[in-house]
Design a protein around this motif. Structure first.
Motif, short mmCIF file in Angstrom:
data_model
loop_
_atom_site.label_atom_id
_atom_site.label_comp_id
_atom_site.label_asym_id
_atom_site.label_seq_id
_atom_site.Cartn_x
_atom_site.Cartn_y
_atom_site.Cartn_z
N GLU A 144 47.08 58.07 -3.73
CA GLU A 144 47.96 57.59 -2.71
C GLU A 144 48.87 56.25 -2.79
O GLU A 144 48.11 55.26 -3.50
CB GLU A 144 47.26 57.80 -1.35
CG GLU A 144 48.28 57.53 -0.34
CD GLU A 144 47.43 57.53 1.09
OE1 GLU A 144 47.82 58.30 1.91
OE2 GLU A 144 46.62 56.78 1.24
N GLY A 145 50.03 56.23 -2.57
CA GLY A 145 51.03 54.83 -2.66
C GLY A 145 51.65 54.68 -1.33
O GLY A 145 52.04 55.65 -0.87
N ASP A 146 51.71 53.34 -1.13
CA ASP A 146 52.39 53.16 0.25
C ASP A 146 53.24 51.85 -0.43
O ASP A 146 52.81 50.62 -0.84
CB ASP A 146 51.44 52.56 1.21
CG ASP A 146 52.12 51.81 2.34
OD1 ASP A 146 53.33 51.75 2.17
OD2 ASP A 146 51.46 51.86 3.17
N SER A 147 54.68 52.12 -0.53
CA SER A 147 55.63 51.11 -0.74
C SER A 147 56.41 50.61 0.58
O SER A 147 56.89 51.35 1.15
CB SER A 147 56.66 51.70 -1.66
OG SER A 147 56.11 52.26 -3.16
N ARG A 148 56.18 49.28 0.68
CA ARG A 148 56.68 48.72 1.96
C ARG A 148 58.11 48.06 1.53
O ARG A 148 58.11 47.26 0.52
CB ARG A 148 55.79 47.57 2.35
CG ARG A 148 55.89 47.22 3.99
CD ARG A 148 55.54 48.29 5.09
NE ARG A 148 55.98 48.16 6.26
CZ ARG A 148 56.05 48.86 7.27
NH1 ARG A 148 55.66 50.16 6.74
NH2 ARG A 148 56.67 48.58 8.33
N ILE A 149 59.06 48.64 2.27
CA ILE A 149 60.48 48.23 2.00
C ILE A 149 61.21 47.82 3.01
O ILE A 149 61.04 48.21 4.35
CB ILE A 149 61.10 49.74 1.62
CG1 ILE A 149 60.50 50.15 0.45
CG2 ILE A 149 62.60 49.58 1.54
CD1 ILE A 149 60.80 51.79 -0.17
N LEU A 150 62.08 46.74 2.61
CA LEU A 150 62.82 45.98 3.65
C LEU A 150 64.35 46.52 3.72
O LEU A 150 64.76 46.84 2.61
CB LEU A 150 62.76 44.39 3.46
CG LEU A 150 63.75 43.59 3.91
CD1 LEU A 150 63.25 43.37 5.56
CD2 LEU A 150 63.90 42.21 3.19
N PHE A 151 64.65 46.67 5.02
CA PHE A 151 66.01 47.09 5.05
C PHE A 151 66.74 45.58 5.99
O PHE A 151 66.27 45.61 7.27
CB PHE A 151 66.50 48.23 5.65
CG PHE A 151 68.00 48.38 6.23
CD1 PHE A 151 68.90 48.18 5.33
CD2 PHE A 151 68.40 48.82 7.66
CE1 PHE A 151 70.43 48.69 5.75
CE2 PHE A 151 69.71 48.83 8.02
CZ PHE A 151 70.41 48.77 6.87
N ARG A 152 67.61 44.99 5.42
CA ARG A 152 68.06 43.72 6.38
C ARG A 152 69.22 44.01 7.26
O ARG A 152 69.46 43.15 8.23
CB ARG A 152 68.86 43.01 5.16
CG ARG A 152 67.70 42.29 4.21
CD ARG A 152 68.38 41.11 3.39
NE ARG A 152 67.55 40.41 2.60
CZ ARG A 152 67.52 40.85 1.23
NH1 ARG A 152 68.41 41.55 0.67
NH2 ARG A 152 66.77 40.09 0.72
N GLY A 153 69.58 45.27 7.30
CA GLY A 153 70.68 45.58 8.21
C GLY A 153 70.55 46.01 9.61
O GLY A 153 71.37 46.71 10.36
#
Length: 285
Positions: A144-153
């Protein structure tokens, strides 16, 4: 809320998804879709060999712990370019990545890979969400993988969750390597990820980087290849935080704590510039 799963007969082709990503501009909503995608996949032995070579993994008869990301990438692309997903793919920033290896990653399949998004949260620089990836075989969940991703908008009310910091362990240099100028293109050919920030200086400059930068997941894969003797075959997790980008070409050093069930590591560049920090630990429960 329950995930609405869409089962695909095969992973989608990437060229059309890259075109869709290039045309997308601006946010179209403030909530994540309940959509999830699933498909059966098999491992191509020749492709696996190329991945091992690019990332430095030895052939031990098992899939490298980062390889399921590659199997899932077409599904991830389809989900993140779906019209129901509210954020444009270009400009998203991969902040953190955690993988859990539940059982030995043996064989070439067939496997079932699934992807979904969840956990929209406020962040000091915008909002974050998790891209959850799972790999299963006939016996159940393997990885299992968890990629934490940022959206600045976009902004959400509330404060960003505080990170729980573990006590720092003593680190010493255990390896070093050169990240050559073409590693972004070489990794893209095996990973399928042709984000222009990784391919060349001219294309990276379009997004504000002075030179091409190494893929974060190549940095992680190359690091785990070097840490292989410290990691068990299964029953562990590895978590990393991506810090300063690796501008290509570059020389980097890997520091790690002493071999043990729990450990920490750091990838650093010139003048001790922090590129990535992480830890490994046994699975709980």
């Amino acid at each position: 809320m329950a995930t609405d799963w869409l089962d695909l007969p095969a992973p989608p082709a990437l060229p059309g998804l890259f075109a869709r990503a290039a045309l997308r501009r601006g946010a179209t909503g403030r909530t994540l879709p309940d959509l999830g995608l699933r498909s059966q996949v098999d491992v191509d032995a020749r492709h696996l060999a190329r991945y091992r070579q690019v990332c430095g993994f030895k052939d031990n008869g098992q899939l490298p712990p980062t390889y399921p990301h590659i199997l899932a990438f077409p599904l991830q692309m389809q989900l993140l370019t779906d019209k129901r997903f509210p954020f444009p793919l270009l400009g998203l920033v991969h902040l953190e990545n955690r993988i859990r290896v539940l059982r030995t990653l043996g064989g070439l399949g067939p496997f079932r890979v699934s992807v979904a998004v969840e956990g929209l949260r406020p962040h000091d620089k915008g909002v974050t969400f998790s891209l959850i990836t799972r790999l299963e075989d006939q016996l159940g969940l393997l990885w299992e993988g968890d990629s934490r991703i940022l959206f600045r908008g976009m902004r959400l009310d509330g404060n960003a969750p505080e990170r729980a910091e573990s006590e720092a362990l003593a680190l010493e240099e255990i390896d070093h390597w050169r990240a050559p100028a073409d590693i972004g293109r070489r990794y893209a050919r095996v990973a399928g990820d042709y984000n222009p920030i990784h391919l060349s200086a001219p294309t990276a400059k379009l997004f504000g980087f002075p030179r091409a930068i190494a893929h974060g997941l190549w940095n992680k894969a190359r690091t785990l290849a070097a840490l292989a003797s410290r990691l068990p075959d299964a029953g562990y997790e590895v978590e990393v935080r991506f810090q300063k980008p690796v501008l290509l070409p570059a020389e980097v050093r890997l520091l790690a704590s002493a071999p043990a069930a729990l450990g920490q590591f750091a990838l650093r560049g010139k003048d001790d510039l922090p590129h990535m920090a992480g830890s490994w630990s046994p699975l709980q429960g």
